[in-house]
Design a protein around this motif. Structure first.
Motif, PDB file in Angstrom:
ATOM      1  N   VAL A 116     -22.510 -38.314   5.483  1.00  0.00           N
ATOM      2  CA  VAL A 116     -21.386 -37.551   4.921  1.00  0.00           C
ATOM      3  C   VAL A 116     -21.650 -37.068   3.499  1.00  0.00           C
ATOM      4  N   LYS A 117     -22.778 -37.463   2.937  1.00  0.00           N
ATOM      5  CA  LYS A 117     -23.091 -37.105   1.553  1.00  0.00           C
ATOM      6  C   LYS A 117     -23.119 -35.589   1.400  1.00  0.00           C
ATOM      7  N   GLY A 118     -22.450 -35.101   0.356  1.00  0.00           N
ATOM      8  CA  GLY A 118     -22.398 -33.668   0.104  1.00  0.00           C
ATOM      9  C   GLY A 118     -21.251 -32.975   0.804  1.00  0.00           C
ATOM     10  N   ARG A 119     -20.591 -33.652   1.741  1.00  0.00           N
ATOM     11  CA  ARG A 119     -19.467 -33.052   2.473  1.00  0.00           C
ATOM     12  C   ARG A 119     -18.147 -33.777   2.196  1.00  0.00           C
ATOM     13  N   PHE A 120     -18.207 -35.083   1.991  1.00  0.00           N
ATOM     14  CA  PHE A 120     -17.001 -35.890   1.766  1.00  0.00           C
ATOM     15  C   PHE A 120     -16.937 -36.324   0.306  1.00  0.00           C
ATOM     16  N   THR A 121     -15.706 -36.445  -0.202  1.00  0.00           N
ATOM     17  CA  THR A 121     -15.492 -36.926  -1.559  1.00  0.00           C
ATOM     18  C   THR A 121     -14.400 -37.987  -1.545  1.00  0.00           C
ATOM     19  N   ILE A 122     -14.714 -39.154  -2.082  1.00  0.00           N
ATOM     20  CA  ILE A 122     -13.738 -40.233  -2.191  1.00  0.00           C
ATOM     21  C   ILE A 122     -13.196 -40.266  -3.617  1.00  0.00           C
ATOM     22  N   SER A 123     -11.898 -40.544  -3.739  1.00  0.00           N
ATOM     23  CA  SER A 123     -11.285 -40.664  -5.055  1.00  0.00           C
ATOM     24  C   SER A 123     -10.166 -41.690  -4.969  1.00  0.00           C
ATOM     25  N   ARG A 124      -9.682 -42.109  -6.114  1.00  0.00           N
ATOM     26  CA  ARG A 124      -8.605 -43.099  -6.142  1.00  0.00           C
ATOM     27  C   ARG A 124      -7.650 -42.793  -7.284  1.00  0.00           C
ATOM     28  N   ASP A 125      -6.419 -43.240  -7.103  1.00  0.00           N
ATOM     29  CA  ASP A 125      -5.389 -43.136  -8.131  1.00  0.00           C
ATOM     30  C   ASP A 125      -4.818 -44.531  -8.297  1.00  0.00           C
ATOM     31  N   ASP A 126      -5.264 -45.236  -9.308  1.00  0.00           N
ATOM     32  CA  ASP A 126      -4.865 -46.625  -9.484  1.00  0.00           C
ATOM     33  C   ASP A 126      -3.393 -46.764  -9.875  1.00  0.00           C
ATOM     34  N   ALA A 127      -2.839 -45.752 -10.484  1.00  0.00           N
ATOM     35  CA  ALA A 127      -1.422 -45.809 -10.846  1.00  0.00           C
ATOM     36  C   ALA A 127      -0.542 -45.826  -9.601  1.00  0.00           C
ATOM     37  N   LYS A 128      -1.054 -45.218  -8.528  1.00  0.00           N
ATOM     38  CA  LYS A 128      -0.291 -45.149  -7.283  1.00  0.00           C
ATOM     39  C   LYS A 128      -0.852 -46.068  -6.201  1.00  0.00           C
ATOM     40  N   ASN A 129      -1.908 -46.803  -6.504  1.00  0.00           N
ATOM     41  CA  ASN A 129      -2.584 -47.651  -5.506  1.00  0.00           C
ATOM     42  C   ASN A 129      -2.974 -46.833  -4.286  1.00  0.00           C
ATOM     43  N   MET A 130      -3.608 -45.702  -4.540  1.00  0.00           N
ATOM     44  CA  MET A 130      -4.004 -44.787  -3.472  1.00  0.00           C
ATOM     45  C   MET A 130      -5.513 -44.568  -3.493  1.00  0.00           C
ATOM     46  N   VAL A 131      -6.057 -44.316  -2.308  1.00  0.00           N
ATOM     47  CA  VAL A 131      -7.431 -43.850  -2.186  1.00  0.00           C
ATOM     48  C   VAL A 131      -7.422 -42.663  -1.233  1.00  0.00           C
ATOM     49  N   TYR A 132      -8.294 -41.692  -1.514  1.00  0.00           N
ATOM     50  CA  TYR A 132      -8.325 -40.453  -0.750  1.00  0.00           C
ATOM     51  C   TYR A 132      -9.737 -40.206  -0.220  1.00  0.00           C
ATOM     52  N   LEU A 133      -9.802 -39.435   0.851  1.00  0.00           N
ATOM     53  CA  LEU A 133     -11.087 -38.983   1.356  1.00  0.00           C
ATOM     54  C   LEU A 133     -10.958 -37.503   1.689  1.00  0.00           C
ATOM     55  N   GLN A 134     -11.555 -36.678   0.856  1.00  0.00           N
ATOM     56  CA  GLN A 134     -11.590 -35.246   1.112  1.00  0.00           C
ATOM     57  C   GLN A 134     -12.798 -34.954   1.993  1.00  0.00           C
ATOM     58  N   MET A 135     -12.555 -34.396   3.163  1.00  0.00           N
ATOM     59  CA  MET A 135     -13.623 -34.155   4.128  1.00  0.00           C
ATOM     60  C   MET A 135     -13.768 -32.654   4.333  1.00  0.00           C
ATOM     61  N   ASN A 136     -14.896 -32.123   3.947  1.00  0.00           N
ATOM     62  CA  ASN A 136     -15.189 -30.698   4.090  1.00  0.00           C
ATOM     63  C   ASN A 136     -16.347 -30.502   5.056  1.00  0.00           C
ATOM     64  N   MET A 137     -16.497 -29.276   5.518  1.00  0.00           N
ATOM     65  CA  MET A 137     -17.585 -28.923   6.445  1.00  0.00           C
ATOM     66  C   MET A 137     -17.657 -29.922   7.593  1.00  0.00           C
ATOM     67  N   LEU A 138     -16.525 -30.176   8.190  1.00  0.00           N
ATOM     68  CA  LEU A 138     -16.447 -31.183   9.239  1.00  0.00           C
ATOM     69  C   LEU A 138     -17.254 -30.765  10.470  1.00  0.00           C
ATOM     70  N   LYS A 139     -17.829 -31.771  11.114  1.00  0.00           N
ATOM     71  CA  LYS A 139     -18.640 -31.566  12.308  1.00  0.00           C
ATOM     72  C   LYS A 139     -18.019 -32.337  13.480  1.00  0.00           C
ATOM     73  N   PRO A 140     -18.306 -31.924  14.705  1.00  0.00           N
ATOM     74  CA  PRO A 140     -17.771 -32.672  15.859  1.00  0.00           C
ATOM     75  C   PRO A 140     -18.141 -34.159  15.818  1.00  0.00           C
ATOM     76  N   GLU A 141     -19.305 -34.470  15.267  1.00  0.00           N
ATOM     77  CA  GLU A 141     -19.720 -35.880  15.214  1.00  0.00           C
ATOM     78  C   GLU A 141     -18.954 -36.692  14.167  1.00  0.00           C
ATOM     79  N   ASP A 142     -18.090 -36.039  13.388  1.00  0.00           N
ATOM     80  CA  ASP A 142     -17.202 -36.758  12.474  1.00  0.00           C
ATOM     81  C   ASP A 142     -15.954 -37.270  13.186  1.00  0.00           C
ATOM     82  N   THR A 143     -15.775 -36.874  14.443  1.00  0.00           N
ATOM     83  CA  THR A 143     -14.618 -37.317  15.211  1.00  0.00           C
ATOM     84  C   THR A 143     -14.626 -38.837  15.352  1.00  0.00           C
ATOM     85  N   ALA A 144     -13.528 -39.464  14.939  1.00  0.00           N
ATOM     86  CA  ALA A 144     -13.427 -40.921  14.959  1.00  0.00           C
ATOM     87  C   ALA A 144     -12.042 -41.328  14.469  1.00  0.00           C
ATOM     88  N   VAL A 145     -11.759 -42.611  14.578  1.00  0.00           N
ATOM     89  CA  VAL A 145     -10.603 -43.182  13.891  1.00  0.00           C
ATOM     90  C   VAL A 145     -11.097 -43.646  12.526  1.00  0.00           C
TER      91      VAL A 145
END
Length: 121
Positions: free
Chosen positions: A63-92
């Motif tokens: 996923v390197k170069g396509r996904f970006t992980i970030s966090r907001d500690d004030a909100k106790n949140m973590v995010y995963l921005q997924m770009n250029m998605l491929k069929p093989e990214d299909t999953a839970v």
């Protein structure tokens, strides 16, 4: 009680984007590393990305170069921005946090319930 709840999954065409969110709620003192994993039925859960408490990210090669992980500690949140998605990214996709509960002494591991991501070709 501590809970992790993911959101943002769905169905998207190949080449598209999705943004996953994970909210940690409950009596939390400190959150250490936060991670995203994914799992296809019949296969082992696969680590996707992590972000340390100081904000340093790390990614699986797939996923390197396509996904970006970030966090907001004030909100106790973590995010995963997924770009250029491929069929093989299909999953839970699962959120994981290593955190110390408010009334706890040790850091413990918590998992969300998962959110489905489907990428059509």
């Amino acid at each position: 009680q501590v809970q992790l709840v993911e959101s943002g999954g769905g169905t998207v065409q190949a080449g598209g984007s999705l943004r996953l969110s994970c909210a940690a709620s409950g009596s939390i003192s400190t959150i250490n590393v936060m991670r995203w994993y994914r799992q296809i039925p019949g296969k082992q859960r696969e680590w996707v990305a992590l972000i340390s408490s100081d904000g340093t990210p790390n990614y699986a090669d797939s996923v390197k170069g396509r996904f970006t992980i970030s966090r907001d500690d004030a909100k106790n949140m973590v995010y995963l921005q997924m770009n250029m998605l491929k069929p093989e990214d299909t999953a839970v996709y699962y959120c994981h946090a290593n955190l110390r509960p408010l009334r706890g002494t040790w850091y413990e591991d918590y998992w969300g319930q998962g959110t489905q991501v489907t990428v059509s070709s």
